[in-house]
Design an enzyme around this catalytic site. Structure first.
Site, short mmCIF file in Angstrom:
data_model
loop_
_atom_site.label_atom_id
_atom_site.label_comp_id
_atom_site.label_asym_id
_atom_site.label_seq_id
_atom_site.Cartn_x
_atom_site.Cartn_y
_atom_site.Cartn_z
N GLU A 1 16.34 95.30 26.23
CA GLU A 1 17.41 95.75 27.11
C GLU A 1 17.07 97.12 27.69
O GLU A 1 17.30 98.15 27.05
CB GLU A 1 18.74 95.80 26.35
CG GLU A 1 19.15 94.47 25.74
CD GLU A 1 20.11 94.65 24.58
OE1 GLU A 1 21.24 95.15 24.81
OE2 GLU A 1 19.74 94.31 23.44
N HIS B 1 20.71 90.91 29.23
CA HIS B 1 20.65 90.62 27.79
C HIS B 1 19.96 89.28 27.51
O HIS B 1 20.40 88.52 26.64
CB HIS B 1 22.07 90.63 27.22
CG HIS B 1 22.15 91.02 25.78
ND1 HIS B 1 21.70 90.22 24.77
CD2 HIS B 1 22.65 92.13 25.18
CE1 HIS B 1 21.92 90.82 23.60
NE2 HIS B 1 22.50 91.97 23.83
N HIS C 1 29.05 96.83 24.61
CA HIS C 1 28.81 96.01 25.81
C HIS C 1 30.04 95.91 26.73
O HIS C 1 30.32 94.84 27.29
CB HIS C 1 28.34 94.62 25.41
CG HIS C 1 26.95 94.60 24.82
ND1 HIS C 1 25.97 95.51 25.17
CD2 HIS C 1 26.38 93.78 23.88
CE1 HIS C 1 24.87 95.25 24.49
NE2 HIS C 1 25.09 94.21 23.71
#
Length: 317
Positions: A281, A157, A87
């Site tokens: 996602e 997210h 991420h």
């Protein structure tokens, strides 16, 4: 300073935060239910370890060994999950304060400029995240421009749970428009092997109750599903408890379906437990910078990164 903004119509009230261009609340007025998890107090988002509602980047999901090559140059990125990057690194886009570019009653656009070499990524990246509502549809439009060739994979997210009382997501029905998924190794990074969902617990072509997919060996999901070509339909979620359905559309080639098994958060006011929410996602493939067979996530200065997501909320008749 963390600030919240609200966009609203007669169907929806959507609250967002400037930290991480985060989706804080999707309140469906007809049923009086917030459809996503949040940390309660907005000051808690200084330490949003579970990435609740955040815009993750500049490369969401994982890149193996925290490195990739472009034009023969090897770029070493920040490690934040063992030897890999997850991420966007130690201080990804989820932890940054985004500026508000413009807003109205029905939309808000956040901007963030990531400097060249931030977390090791090449190029100054100018990103925007636009939230907008029309009737009971929430749209997210992610855009980015770079000054040098780089890799970009921005995702939202949010953890969805359509029940009023959010114990877990086990009884939700999920449909995913995918005939194949990517096999993961023990570091949760795709091996490169593409597997058919047929005859497996990963077959969500028809609406299936999540807990019915669990076996002795498999009691959670965190895989990238390959969306069937030439389709923008990603997934559909239904709750028979609240009689709400959520249809997700996007222009991305994959979706990471994650059942929230690592969720853990506790304060005096708020507790979030594992399996309490699930993520869809929409994204480029994990580790795509190191696998030429995957759809490319490379962005050159002449291009604009465009990622569109649509969440359509309906009452089940």
């Amino acid at each position: 300073m963390i600030k919240s903004n609200t966009i609203e119509n007669k169907f929806l009230r959507v609250r967002t935060l400037n930290i991480g261009a985060t989706l804080f609340e999707v309140f469906y007025k007809k049923k009086k239910i917030n459809l996503i998890l949040n940390l309660g107090n907005i000051s808690s988002y200084k330490n949003n370890k579970n990435y609740l509602g955040a815009t993750c980047g500049r490369y969401a999901n994982r890149i193996r060994n925290s490195q990739f090559k472009i034009k023969g140059i090897n770029y070493k990125l920040t490690r934040n999950e063992g030897k890999n990057i997850l991420h966007g690194g130690k201080k990804g886009f989820d932890s940054k304060i985004w500026s508000v570019k413009n807003s109205s009653k029905s939309h808000i656009t956040y901007n963030y400029i990531s400097p060249d070499k931030e977390e090791g990524f090449p190029g100054e990246l100018c990103s925007s995240c636009r939230y907008s509502i029309k009737n009971s549809v929430l749209s997210i439009n992610l855009r980015a421009k770079t000054t040098k060739s780089t890799h970009v994979n921005l995702v939202n997210h949010a953890y969805w749970n359509l029940d009023k009382i959010k114990k877990n997501v086990f009884d939700h029905y999920v449909q995913i428009n995918a005939n194949h998924y990517l096999e993961n190794d023990d570091e949760n990074i795709p091996t490169g092997k593409v597997i058919s969902v047929d005859g497996t617990s990963f077959d969500f072509k028809k609406p299936s109750k999540i807990k019915d997919k669990f076996t002795n060996k498999l009691n959670s999901f965190d895989e990238n599903f390959i969306i069937n070509k030439n389709s923008k339909f990603i997934a559909k979620i239904k709750s028979s408890k609240s009689n709400i359905s959520l249809r997700i559309s996007s222009n991305q080639p994959g979706v990471q379906f994650y059942t929230g098994q690592h969720l853990k958060y506790s304060t005096d006011r708020k507790t979030i437990k594992k399996y309490q929410g699930m993520c869809f996602e929409t994204q480029g493939f994990p580790n795509a910078p190191n696998n030429s067979k995957f759809p490319s996530t490379r962005l050159d200065p002449s291009q604009t990164y465009k990622h569109n997501i649509k969440f359509e909320i309906e009452e089940i008749k």
